[in-house]
Design an enzyme around this catalytic site. Sequence first.
Site, PDB file in Angstrom:
ATOM      1  N   ARG B 265     -10.545  14.370   0.926  1.00 48.75           N
ATOM      2  CA  ARG B 265      -9.429  14.420   1.917  1.00 48.75           C
ATOM      3  C   ARG B 265      -8.610  15.407   1.476  1.00 48.75           C
ATOM      4  O   ARG B 265      -7.807  15.309   0.349  1.00 48.75           O
ATOM      5  CB  ARG B 265      -8.543  13.263   2.054  1.00 48.75           C
ATOM      6  CG  ARG B 265      -7.678  13.206   3.343  1.00 48.75           C
ATOM      7  CD  ARG B 265      -6.559  12.120   3.267  1.00 48.75           C
ATOM      8  NE  ARG B 265      -5.405  12.423   2.577  1.00 48.75           N
ATOM      9  CZ  ARG B 265      -4.570  11.465   2.208  1.00 48.75           C
ATOM     10  NH1 ARG B 265      -4.629  10.187   2.633  1.00 48.75           N
ATOM     11  NH2 ARG B 265      -3.568  11.789   1.593  1.00 48.75           N
ATOM     12  N   HIS B 269      -2.401  12.745   4.287  1.00 48.07           N
ATOM     13  CA  HIS B 269      -2.904  12.265   5.440  1.00 48.07           C
ATOM     14  C   HIS B 269      -2.715  12.648   6.884  1.00 48.07           C
ATOM     15  O   HIS B 269      -3.533  12.708   7.682  1.00 48.07           O
ATOM     16  CB  HIS B 269      -2.310  10.478   5.438  1.00 48.07           C
ATOM     17  CG  HIS B 269      -2.796   9.900   6.725  1.00 48.07           C
ATOM     18  ND1 HIS B 269      -3.832   9.340   6.771  1.00 48.07           N
ATOM     19  CD2 HIS B 269      -1.846   9.388   7.707  1.00 48.07           C
ATOM     20  CE1 HIS B 269      -4.013   8.703   7.953  1.00 48.07           C
ATOM     21  NE2 HIS B 269      -2.541   8.676   8.416  1.00 48.07           N
ATOM     22  N   TYR B 277       1.542  10.248  -3.631  1.00 46.79           N
ATOM     23  CA  TYR B 277       0.991   9.172  -4.555  1.00 46.79           C
ATOM     24  C   TYR B 277      -0.417   9.660  -5.065  1.00 46.79           C
ATOM     25  O   TYR B 277      -0.852   8.920  -5.770  1.00 46.79           O
ATOM     26  CB  TYR B 277       0.802   7.890  -3.624  1.00 46.79           C
ATOM     27  CG  TYR B 277       0.170   8.458  -2.230  1.00 46.79           C
ATOM     28  CD1 TYR B 277      -1.112   8.905  -2.091  1.00 46.79           C
ATOM     29  CD2 TYR B 277       1.062   8.663  -1.071  1.00 46.79           C
ATOM     30  CE1 TYR B 277      -1.760   9.445  -0.784  1.00 46.79           C
ATOM     31  CE2 TYR B 277       0.464   9.203   0.110  1.00 46.79           C
ATOM     32  CZ  TYR B 277      -1.024   9.626   0.355  1.00 46.79           C
ATOM     33  OH  TYR B 277      -1.436  10.246   1.294  1.00 46.79           O
TER      34      TYR B 277
HETATM   35  C1  LIG Z   1      -4.965  -1.463  12.844  1.00 46.98           C
HETATM   36  C2  LIG Z   1      -3.993  -0.230  12.147  1.00 46.98           C
HETATM   37  N1  LIG Z   1      -3.155  -0.654  11.330  1.00 46.98           N
HETATM   38  C3  LIG Z   1      -2.571   0.459  10.658  1.00 46.98           C
HETATM   39  C4  LIG Z   1      -2.518   1.750  10.941  1.00 46.98           C
HETATM   40  C5  LIG Z   1      -1.854   2.619  10.457  1.00 46.98           C
HETATM   41  N2  LIG Z   1      -2.657   3.806   9.759  1.00 46.98           N
HETATM   42  C6  LIG Z   1      -2.943   4.825  10.324  1.00 46.98           C
HETATM   43  S1  LIG Z   1      -3.730   5.775   9.673  1.00 46.98           S
HETATM   44  C7  LIG Z   1      -4.212   4.697   8.223  1.00 46.98           C
HETATM   45  C8  LIG Z   1      -4.996   4.773   7.178  1.00 46.98           C
HETATM   46  C9  LIG Z   1      -6.654   4.943   7.685  1.00 46.98           C
HETATM   47  O1  LIG Z   1      -7.472   5.343   6.542  1.00 46.98           O
HETATM   48  P1  LIG Z   1      -8.855   5.416   6.811  1.00 46.98           P
HETATM   49  O2  LIG Z   1      -9.554   4.634   7.993  1.00 46.98           O
HETATM   50  O3  LIG Z   1      -9.671   5.597   5.561  1.00 46.98           O
HETATM   51  O4  LIG Z   1      -9.089   6.976   7.583  1.00 46.98           O
HETATM   52  P2  LIG Z   1      -8.752   8.407   7.030  1.00 46.98           P
HETATM   53  O5  LIG Z   1      -7.075   8.607   7.483  1.00 46.98           O
HETATM   54  O6  LIG Z   1      -8.712   8.159   5.409  1.00 46.98           O
HETATM   55  O7  LIG Z   1      -9.670   9.150   7.704  1.00 46.98           O
HETATM   56  C10 LIG Z   1      -3.437   3.559   8.619  1.00 46.98           C
HETATM   57  C11 LIG Z   1      -3.298   2.214   7.852  1.00 46.98           C
HETATM   58  C12 LIG Z   1      -3.437   1.695  12.126  1.00 46.98           C
HETATM   59  N3  LIG Z   1      -3.463   3.200  12.634  1.00 46.98           N
HETATM   60  N4  LIG Z   1      -3.980   0.661  12.656  1.00 46.98           N
END
Ligand SMILES: Cc1ncc(C[n+]2csc(CCOP(=O)(O)OP(=O)(O)O)c2C)c(N)n1
Lengths: 368, 368, 341, 341
Positions: B265, B269, B277
């Site tokens: 990444r 985010h 972090y």
């Molecule tokens: C059910 C739910 N809980 C919390 C969130 C808040 N949230 C948005 S992105 C994220 C992290 C997602 O990480 P990952 O699945 O590894 O995808 P990446 O962004 O790293 O590609 C979170 C916790 C959400 N979108 N949906």
Amino acid sequence: MASEEQSRASSPTTELVVESASEATPLDEGALLLRIYRLAVLTRAVDERLWIFSRQGLAGFVLTPRGHEVAQIASALTLRVGHDSAWPYYRDMAVGLTLGVTPYELFLGALGRADDPHSGGRQLSMHLSSPRLRIATVSSEIAAHLPQAVGAAYAARVLGQDSVAVCWFGDGATSEGVTHEAMNLAGIHRLPVVFICENNGLAISVPLALQMPIASVAARAAAYGMPGTSVDGTDALAVYRACQAAMARARRGEGPSLVELRVPRITPHSSQDDDSYRSEAERAAAAAADPLPRLRRELLARGGWSEEADERLVAETRAAVAAAADRALAQPPPPPERARRWLFAGDPPHPYLAQLERAGRAEGDRHG
Amino acid sequence: MASEEQSRASSPTTELVVESASEATPLDEGALLLRIYRLAVLTRAVDERLWIFSRQGLAGFVLTPRGHEVAQIASALTLRVGHDSAWPYYRDMAVGLTLGVTPYELFLGALGRADDPHSGGRQLSMHLSSPRLRIATVSSEIAAHLPQAVGAAYAARVLGQDSVAVCWFGDGATSEGVTHEAMNLAGIHRLPVVFICENNGLAISVPLALQMPIASVAARAAAYGMPGTSVDGTDALAVYRACQAAMARARRGEGPSLVELRVPRITPHSSQDDDSYRSEAERAAAAAADPLPRLRRELLARGGWSEEADERLVAETRAAVAAAADRALAQPPPPPERARRWLFAGDPPHPYLAQLERAGRAEGDRHG
Amino acid sequence: MVEHIAQPPAAPAEAGAVLTLVEAVRAALWEEMARDPRVIVLGQDVGRKGGVFKATQGLLAEYGPWRVLDTPISEAAIAGAAIGAAMMGLRPVAEFQFADYIHPAYDQIVNHAATIRWRSVGGWGVPVVFRAPFGAGVRGGVYHSQSVEALYCHIPGLKVVVPATPRDAKGLLKSAIRDDDPVLFFEHKWSYRRYREPVGGPDELIPIGQARLDRPGRDLSIITYGVGVHHARQAADALAAEGLLVEILDLRTLAPLDHEAIARTVRKTSKVLILHEANKTMGIGAEIAAFIAEELFLDLDGPIVRVAAADCHLPYNAAEEDAIIPNPDRVYQAALRLARF
Amino acid sequence: MVEHIAQPPAAPAEAGAVLTLVEAVRAALWEEMARDPRVIVLGQDVGRKGGVFKATQGLLAEYGPWRVLDTPISEAAIAGAAIGAAMMGLRPVAEFQFADYIHPAYDQIVNHAATIRWRSVGGWGVPVVFRAPFGAGVRGGVYHSQSVEALYCHIPGLKVVVPATPRDAKGLLKSAIRDDDPVLFFEHKWSYRRYREPVGGPDELIPIGQARLDRPGRDLSIITYGVGVHHARQAADALAAEGLLVEILDLRTLAPLDHEAIARTVRKTSKVLILHEANKTMGIGAEIAAFIAEELFLDLDGPIVRVAAADCHLPYNAAEEDAIIPNPDRVYQAALRLARF
Ligand SMILES: Cc1ncc(C[n+]2csc(CCOP(=O)(O)OP(=O)(O)O)c2C)c(N)n1
Ligand SMILES: Cc1ncc(C[n+]2csc(CCOP(=O)(O)OP(=O)(O)O)c2C)c(N)n1
Ligand SMILES: [Mg+2]
Ligand SMILES: [Mg+2]
């Protein structure tokens, strides 16, 4: 991580030391088997009585442990009562009896009596609860208690308590999302949890092949970085050893385990079920796997147990259970005006529960 | 089971036949890599423009695929567009571009314009949707689309369609209960699903070690009776081969697969995140793993691609993207009185979406 | 496996057949599956067992295991798979074994089934029916007694239907299955086998969103649904003896509410009693009362009275349960007070 | 790992410190964790990142990873583990990153947190706070804008708190943490940094269940909470120019409702406008209106007006979002009409 500071080595345990259910002295296998057998006979006697109540229309909904008894008892014997927390599900009558719940208390619940210390007659039969014995309140909902058990283990770590959370559930529970979330969380933080799956191959009518694409529940442990064992849940010593090993691991701070206990479901799912979805042969095979006759044969073969002793035990147990049932029957239902009590903190305590808790504490004082 | 009757052998596929994205002729590796590279350059150009919009306050929330591009493109190229169903998540801009979504359409969405065919400006940027391309509407919610993809695969079986459901998600999604339930259901019925995990090691700030007790997402496949592979998601051919194999398996009626693509990444985010972090070193390592320079070097080394061609491609792509951005900027926001339209069936169609669908159908007619 | 399936009962009867509510549900499923190969049924124990209330009995033998799916205990995946299958052209009917166990699927229903059409500007639709037995009076305790219908009425994009009678159950379920949007369909389990009536034939559709005037009256309106209709009838009979003519409006659909039918009865009698077995606080009675107090204020001749459960979980023991839930006598008493206001 | 934690900010200030709402939340958490070692915080990104809104910033460095837990994306397990830990003696504060993502935990909250004390006749208690940022106006789209508070007010055994001001946020969150029962605590994210005011010191507890008279008035009452309080203030200022004295009641707690405070203001002004950003249908305004129409019917001098969202999901684009949610001008117009009724 600061977590490292909080992890502590647990006290050493040898395999067949029963540190549980009121005794902490080494037991020989024969004594252990007899202990399990006595509890199994008790469970069967209570169960038989419940089905009678059900047929009489006195108990609305009966969930029966028949076939699971030995698995439940031998696993529950590995807990330190009132110290480790117990998270049973609705079929775990024998877990309750092993940890110190009495037949009278179970009947109070099944009959919906005011004094029922588990739920005051608010929940279906076998929905245990006992703060004193550290048995969490059972809900009818599949798998919902798994993350709660993990939270209990987490609390033990934060509070510096050497307490293990032991969680029982059926094969059906393995399909729920929370089960995955709970096992994952326990694995990440190496929490002291023992997951015990009583796999009877059926979620009501749904056979294992329609519940999961693999044959073994225990195999899933690998996904959570924990050991998984699958044992014959009608083999008392095998169950005891597997659970004892998992408890020891948890106490050593090494994290959770998954123990699969393969058991038969001898009856229909509940008193509301007709079992029509199983063939005669399937039902007969389940009945043939009944752990009670097997354990009885084993005891007789080992010596130190006789047909006469056995008959006496069964007769005495039945009489005691009948007396408890009669006592419970004589109790009144809850007063209707109590319905909304205990929605929030601050209400006066449930009288009979308070009495049991006080007595339990006093006993604890004596022993401690 | 009657299910057996409905399972059919799928057409044989050889590994490097691209049956997707409008062509169905065999490709040599060089041509495939170049194709992936062009799409990656396009993705990067759109992404760069989105960050500018974000800094200008024109796009509220930017989710960027940077580092994931090659994984997304090479996996998406294994779909038969409009035939297999695509279930991307919010980071999958390049999945969209590969399947036929245009930069103009993406900009319409990011800028919240009325014509946005994905959501009419109702959802955050990169929340794709296209019935014509069979891209399901993306939600911001982690993992919720996994059981839906499984349902799509189930529908294909019931309807006798030879369609695979391909589902992309992050490492964070593996912790959700529905992920377990979805993979389990797909495994039980051997449904034609390909689960693609873009594992960048972070769920916002939460590192993998706090998300799961094991090192590999792919290892979890075993719990669902399906094959799991973990590949370097910046290695275009490896990604393509792994996904192609999973697609072929699904088409043969052999069931689901889990493909883990390990990716960096490179950015925070989202445009709302400060990445505080991560250490400088961690961020540098992610940047160093950028798949674009790697792919470019590979193409140049293979021959058939030159610095000049590359410069021309980048310049032309940037110009085309800038033109698309300008066109989108000139579009109006939705009329406020439209807010409650499409809550239920029966409303007039979204004009631009309808136009695209008509054009798509016409094109389909020509090709079919 | 096939040999152990419960004997397939005969296919449902024609128009005019006298059925119970649960038989009417089964007849609707049977007919719609026969009519439209895209209709499938999925849920726990819906196949081999035919449902714990036998609402799906015989369907597996008739329509086969791909159209009648015994699922694992995975409510979120049941809902989610139904949604995805619906997007791809099926018309799934997802059963939750008890309404009390629909909560693990809440996210799929409110965040997805409800939003998909809107958030894709009409690109995708979700023609799913989420069925569940609900309601109290069967001594089922906390997890076999809940009334959850109100929890879905705050969410745009969902329809919520609760039939009170066999005929309505059949006609409304058929409409729900043919509806292009998600419908929550709640069947009161205490009423499953208590009442019989002639039901409509394969082509009788009862429209979603229309209340039914169960009994015309003059002095007071009881607005209710589900088991409340039966309580209201009993209370109205007793009130007739007092010379009071009670009008009973059976809502049938809670979302969208039939505001016109509500307005008609309020304008007619000027006195309103709302009755439901769900908890009083934030039950659908709250919305109905608020609507009346906002739009029909000048038509009112007395306070808007709600008779509902006493904001409590429901116990297994009869004494406490009966203390919590409404019954015909409580409706009678409250109506009498209101009539005399 | 520790070195990458965002710089721990100084510990929260004393009584009288002028804070924003999100700073007040952080101060309450900080103080309660200092005061009681049983208090823990868990949720996604609450540790290393300090929360996506920085509500938990610095807590990890101060209290360590066992008391400040970065969880996986497992909402049901977050809620469930908090429940189990609470039963065993902790006081967990579980954060959901957005209220829109609390739905996967709905089952744990309504079927367990809400029932455990009641179903164990007081044997077990669940002192958990479920916190979540909620609300619209930030152009967050369908999944970063929802108002979900009403979905918990139908469930016995739960308390629902929504502070409007920094001082209330701090004092109410401290009360919630010390409460022996489960509390849902919703913080309006648009208000997080918009207003500052002096907050109370470590010992100021604001009691759950008590509304606050935000502004006394004479002609009309606006009953509201959360961001509605700020809209109401603006509308009231404008109405004052028309000679209308508007009373504003900030509910602060939605479950249990402060019926006495509602009755006081209704009796005083006889005209009621209820305002919330949640959808109109089955928002808490429905319950308030129903309560008034039932218990205070004779005190009313006009219809009970509700100003609320237009029963729709919330979009990312400003044009449609602004068309759906209430704003001070809409409150002003509706109040004016009501005053002139
Ligand atoms: C059910 C739910 N809980 C919390 C969130 C808040 N949230 C948005 S992105 C994220 C992290 C997602 O990480 P990952 O699945 O590894 O995808 P990446 O962004 O790293 O590609 C979170 C916790 C959400 N979108 N949906
Ligand atoms: C969440 C949830 N869904 C459905 C049910 C209905 N139900 C009660 S028992 C049961 C089967 C459970 O099977 P298993 O976990 O294997 O336990 P067993 O009864 O076989 O011991 C089901 C589906 C439930 N109690 N909870
Ligand atoms: Mg089982
Ligand atoms: Mg990630």
